[in-house]
Design a protein around this motif. Structure first.
Motif, mmCIF file in Angstrom:
data_model
loop_
_atom_site.group_PDB
_atom_site.id
_atom_site.type_symbol
_atom_site.label_atom_id
_atom_site.label_comp_id
_atom_site.label_asym_id
_atom_site.label_seq_id
_atom_site.Cartn_x
_atom_site.Cartn_y
_atom_site.Cartn_z
ATOM 1 N N ASN A 1 -26.457 57.137 66.614
ATOM 2 C CA ASN A 1 -25.754 56.675 67.686
ATOM 3 C C ASN A 1 -24.792 55.565 67.395
ATOM 4 O OD1 ASN A 1 -27.688 56.887 70.319
ATOM 5 N ND2 ASN A 1 -29.037 56.880 68.544
ATOM 6 N N SER A 2 -23.986 55.735 66.202
ATOM 7 C CA SER A 2 -23.224 55.088 65.700
ATOM 8 C C SER A 2 -21.904 55.802 65.483
ATOM 9 C CB SER A 2 -23.497 53.903 64.578
ATOM 10 O OG SER A 2 -23.739 54.997 63.485
ATOM 11 N N TYR A 3 -20.863 55.447 65.083
ATOM 12 C CA TYR A 3 -19.700 56.026 64.752
ATOM 13 C C TYR A 3 -18.696 55.126 63.790
ATOM 14 C CZ TYR A 3 -17.684 53.989 68.853
ATOM 15 O OH TYR A 3 -17.041 52.953 69.841
ATOM 16 N N GLN A 4 -17.978 55.797 63.073
ATOM 17 C CA GLN A 4 -16.882 54.878 62.267
ATOM 18 C C GLN A 4 -15.434 54.621 62.761
ATOM 19 O OE1 GLN A 4 -17.491 55.621 57.863
ATOM 20 N NE2 GLN A 4 -18.784 57.459 58.473
ATOM 21 N N ARG A 5 -14.958 53.606 62.184
ATOM 22 C CA ARG A 5 -13.612 53.240 62.856
ATOM 23 C C ARG A 5 -12.811 52.694 61.684
ATOM 24 N NH1 ARG A 5 -12.090 49.727 67.926
ATOM 25 N NH2 ARG A 5 -13.125 51.675 68.741
ATOM 26 N N SER A 6 -11.547 53.041 61.556
ATOM 27 C CA SER A 6 -11.105 52.559 60.182
ATOM 28 C C SER A 6 -9.826 51.589 60.823
ATOM 29 C CB SER A 6 -10.194 53.494 59.419
ATOM 30 O OG SER A 6 -11.311 54.454 58.738
ATOM 31 N N LEU A 7 -9.609 50.557 60.180
ATOM 32 C CA LEU A 7 -8.540 49.639 60.520
ATOM 33 C C LEU A 7 -7.590 49.326 59.151
ATOM 34 C CD1 LEU A 7 -10.257 46.735 62.191
ATOM 35 C CD2 LEU A 7 -8.839 48.574 63.284
ATOM 36 N N GLU A 8 -6.281 49.545 59.595
ATOM 37 C CA GLU A 8 -5.165 49.017 58.443
ATOM 38 C C GLU A 8 -5.193 47.725 58.423
ATOM 39 O OE1 GLU A 8 -4.031 51.182 56.414
ATOM 40 O OE2 GLU A 8 -4.944 53.008 57.501
ATOM 41 N N GLU A 9 -4.696 47.252 57.419
ATOM 42 C CA GLU A 9 -4.294 45.571 57.083
ATOM 43 C C GLU A 9 -3.586 45.091 58.407
ATOM 44 O OE1 GLU A 9 -2.487 42.551 54.017
ATOM 45 O OE2 GLU A 9 -2.922 44.496 53.392
ATOM 46 N N GLY A 10 -4.084 44.204 59.069
ATOM 47 C CA GLY A 10 -3.247 43.364 60.054
ATOM 48 C C GLY A 10 -3.740 43.997 61.704
ATOM 49 N N GLY A 11 -4.516 45.286 61.554
ATOM 50 C CA GLY A 11 -5.017 45.778 62.716
ATOM 51 C C GLY A 11 -6.263 44.793 63.388
ATOM 52 N N TYR A 12 -6.290 44.877 64.782
ATOM 53 C CA TYR A 12 -7.372 43.941 65.245
ATOM 54 C C TYR A 12 -8.349 45.051 65.637
ATOM 55 C CZ TYR A 12 -4.363 39.623 65.643
ATOM 56 O OH TYR A 12 -3.884 38.816 65.325
ATOM 57 N N PHE A 13 -9.669 44.501 65.700
ATOM 58 C CA PHE A 13 -10.851 45.128 66.211
ATOM 59 C C PHE A 13 -10.890 44.683 67.618
ATOM 60 C CE2 PHE A 13 -15.276 45.681 67.305
ATOM 61 C CZ PHE A 13 -15.344 47.171 67.001
ATOM 62 N N HIS A 14 -10.899 43.475 67.901
ATOM 63 C CA HIS A 14 -10.815 42.892 69.206
ATOM 64 C C HIS A 14 -9.928 41.523 69.329
ATOM 65 C CE1 HIS A 14 -13.832 39.909 68.273
ATOM 66 N NE2 HIS A 14 -14.621 40.872 67.650
ATOM 67 N N ARG A 15 -9.619 40.894 70.382
ATOM 68 C CA ARG A 15 -8.805 39.809 70.508
ATOM 69 C C ARG A 15 -9.623 39.000 71.518
ATOM 70 N NH1 ARG A 15 -3.454 40.124 68.909
ATOM 71 N NH2 ARG A 15 -2.539 42.437 68.301
ATOM 72 N N GLU A 16 -9.144 37.570 71.270
ATOM 73 C CA GLU A 16 -9.782 36.333 71.916
ATOM 74 C C GLU A 16 -9.524 36.653 73.530
ATOM 75 O OE1 GLU A 16 -9.539 31.561 71.925
ATOM 76 O OE2 GLU A 16 -8.479 32.654 70.677
ATOM 77 N N ASN A 17 -10.303 36.261 74.389
ATOM 78 C CA ASN A 17 -10.422 36.475 75.814
ATOM 79 C C ASN A 17 -10.216 37.872 76.351
ATOM 80 O OD1 ASN A 17 -10.804 33.439 75.981
ATOM 81 N ND2 ASN A 17 -8.266 33.367 75.525
ATOM 82 N N GLN A 18 -10.535 38.876 75.470
ATOM 83 C CA GLN A 18 -10.481 40.203 76.185
ATOM 84 C C GLN A 18 -11.888 40.759 76.088
ATOM 85 O OE1 GLN A 18 -7.810 42.681 73.468
ATOM 86 N NE2 GLN A 18 -5.856 41.770 74.518
ATOM 87 N N ALA A 19 -12.132 41.710 76.988
ATOM 88 C CA ALA A 19 -13.313 42.325 77.080
ATOM 89 C C ALA A 19 -13.892 43.081 75.880
ATOM 90 C CB ALA A 19 -13.298 43.232 78.483
ATOM 91 N N LEU A 20 -14.901 43.008 75.556
ATOM 92 C CA LEU A 20 -15.352 43.602 74.404
ATOM 93 C C LEU A 20 -16.564 44.651 74.779
ATOM 94 C CD1 LEU A 20 -15.308 43.737 71.174
ATOM 95 C CD2 LEU A 20 -16.652 41.911 71.242
ATOM 96 N N SER A 21 -16.491 45.940 74.112
ATOM 97 C CA SER A 21 -17.420 47.017 74.552
ATOM 98 C C SER A 21 -17.861 47.671 73.320
ATOM 99 C CB SER A 21 -16.669 47.833 75.320
ATOM 100 O OG SER A 21 -15.729 48.597 74.854
ATOM 101 N N GLU A 22 -17.641 46.915 72.319
ATOM 102 C CA GLU A 22 -18.237 47.438 70.719
ATOM 103 C C GLU A 22 -18.845 46.467 69.830
ATOM 104 O OE1 GLU A 22 -15.634 51.224 69.938
ATOM 105 O OE2 GLU A 22 -14.452 49.385 69.742
ATOM 106 N N PHE A 23 -19.839 46.761 69.244
ATOM 107 C CA PHE A 23 -20.447 46.147 67.972
ATOM 108 C C PHE A 23 -20.082 46.744 66.896
ATOM 109 C CE2 PHE A 23 -24.230 45.743 65.381
ATOM 110 C CZ PHE A 23 -24.163 44.517 65.220
ATOM 111 N N TYR A 24 -19.964 45.856 65.672
ATOM 112 C CA TYR A 24 -19.551 46.241 64.710
ATOM 113 C C TYR A 24 -20.317 45.843 63.256
ATOM 114 C CZ TYR A 24 -16.293 42.485 63.578
ATOM 115 O OH TYR A 24 -15.983 41.208 63.064
ATOM 116 N N VAL A 25 -20.249 46.592 62.331
ATOM 117 C CA VAL A 25 -20.707 45.998 61.002
ATOM 118 C C VAL A 25 -19.692 46.720 60.007
ATOM 119 C CG1 VAL A 25 -22.548 46.277 59.270
ATOM 120 C CG2 VAL A 25 -23.126 46.172 61.648
#
Length: 326
Positions: free
Chosen positions: A28-52
Motif C-alpha cells: 500500500n505504499s510507493y516510492q518517490r525521489s526528490l532532488e536536492e532543494g525539492g519540496y515534499f510539502h510546503r507550510e500552509n498547504q494541504a497535505l495528502s501524503e505521509f512519508y518515511v
C-alpha cells in the motif's frame, strides 16, 4: 516501484512489526525521489501524503518572524506529514530535501487504513506526532517569552534613557558651574564676613536647598510675580543678570524678604558678591538634586524589573499585585 520487506527490516522504525503488517505496508505504499532543494510539502498547504525517509535527508522549517526557522531534519528512518493527516489541517512546516532523497510514501487513504492494518507502526506514529506537537508548543512558548522579554527590555531601555540623559545633562552643567562657584566663593571669603553673617548666609543656602527638594510647585502667575519682584530689586542693586538670578531664587523658594534681611548689614557693593555666590550655590545644589533624583529613578526602575522577574527571590512568596501591575 514498491519498497521491499528486506529494506524495511533494516530501518529501526519498522522493528518488531509482524510479517503481515510489513507486507501490507509494502503493498500500500510507493516510492518517490526528490532532488536536492525539492519540496515534499510546503507550510500552509494541504497535505495528502505521509512519508518515511529511505535514503537522504529532508530539512523541516517554518516561517518565523521575517524569515524561516529550521526545526530539524528527517534523515533515514524518520517520518513526516503525520500531524497534518491526523488532524486534517494544512501542513505546519516545510519539508525540503537537502540532498538527493528517496521516500516511502502512503496516500491519505492508505495512511488512515494503516492504524488498523499495522497497529505497531500506528502507535509509533501517534507517539511521534504527540512528541513533535509538544516540542513545537514549547518552542512557540519560549519564543513568546523571548518576544515579551524583548519588549520589556526595550521599554526599560526607553524608561532608563530619560533619567540617564537628564543626569548626564545635569552633570555637564554642574561641571561648567563649579569654576564660577569656586571663584565667587573666594570673592565671598575676601569680604571677611562676621560669624553671624556667615551663619545667616549658610543657613539660608541650606534651607533653600532643602526647600527646593520638597517645595510645592507654584502656579505660573505666582512664580512670575515673585520673579518680577526680586528682579526689580536686583536691578536696583545693579545686577545685570537679574532675571536669571531671580528665577533661581524663586525656584529655591527664597523670598525678597529673605534677601533683604540678609543684605541689611552688609557693606555697600558687597551684597552683590554675596548674591552672586548664593545664586551659584543654589544653582549647583539644584543640579546635584537633579542628578540624585534621576539616578534614584534609574535605581527604582531596575529594582522594579528585578522584583517583577522575581530575581534572587523564593519561587513561592507573597506579592503586591497592584505594585506588580504598576
Amino acid at each position: 516501484m514498491n519498497v521491499t520487506i528486506e529494506e524495511l527490516s533494516t530501518i529501526p522504525l519498522f522493528e518488531g512489526m509482524a510479517e503481515e503488517e510489513m507486507q501490507w505496508l509494502v503493498e500500500n505504499s510507493y516510492q518517490r525521489s526528490l532532488e536536492e532543494g525539492g519540496y515534499f510539502h510546503r507550510e500552509n498547504q494541504a497535505l495528502s501524503e505521509f512519508y518515511v525517509v529511505l535514503e537522504g535527508e529532508l530539512q523541516v522549517s517554518r516561517a518565523w518572524g521575517d524569515g524561516q526557522r529550521v526545526l530539524g531534519t528527517t534523515p533515514r528512518g524518520i517520518m513526516g506529514g503525520e500531524y497534518a493527516l491526523l488532524t486534517d489541517t494544512p501542513s505546519l512546516v516545510n519539508a525540503q530535501a537537502i540532498m538527493p532523497s528517496r521516500l516511502l510514501v502512503l496516500d491519505a487513504d492508505a495512511f488512515r487504513s494503516l492504524f488498523g492494518a499495522c497497529p505497531t507502526l500506528g502507535r509509533r506514529i501517534l507517539q511521534t506526532a504527540a512528541e513533535r506537537m509538544s516540542g513545537l508548543a514549547t518552542m512557540v512558548k519560549e519564543d513568546e517569552k523571548m518576544t515579551a522579554l524583548g519588549k520589556l527590555a526595550a521599554g526599560l531601555a526607553h524608561e532608563l534613557n530619560n533619567p540617564a540623559s537628564a543626569a548626564h545633562r545635569a552633570s555637564a552643567l554642574l561641571q561648567e558651574a563649579l569654576p564660577t562657584l569656586q571663584a565667587r566663593t573666594m570673592a565671598l571669603s575676601a569680604l571677611n564676613l562676621s560669624q553671624v553673617q556667615q551663619q545667616s548666609l549658610l543657613s539660608l543656602q541650606r534651607d533653600a536647598t532643602q526647600q527646593t527638594a520638597n517645595s510645592k510647585s507654584l502656579s505660573s502667575l505666582e512664580q512670575g510675580d515673585r520673579e518680577d519682584e526680586i528682579c526689580d530689586w536686583l536691578n536696583g542693586l545693579g545686577v545685570t543678570e537679574g532675571w536669571e538670578m531671580a528665577a533661581n531664587f524663586v525656584k529655591a523658594d527664597v523670598t525678597l524678604a529673605d534677601l533683604q534681611e540678609l543684605t541689611t548689614y552688609l557693606p555697600p557693593k558687597s551684597e552683590l558678591i554675596m548674591l552672586h555666590w548664593l545664586d551659584s550655590a543654589l544653582y549647583a545644589g539644584s543640579l546635584l538634586q537633579e542628578i540624585e533624583h534621576t539616578t534614584t529613578r534609574m535605581s527604582e526602575l531596575v529594582n522594579a524589573v528585578k522584583s517583577y522577574t522575581f530575581m534572587d527571590q523564593a519561587p513561592i512568596q507573597s506579592v503586591d499585585i497592584n505594585q506588580g501591575l504598576d
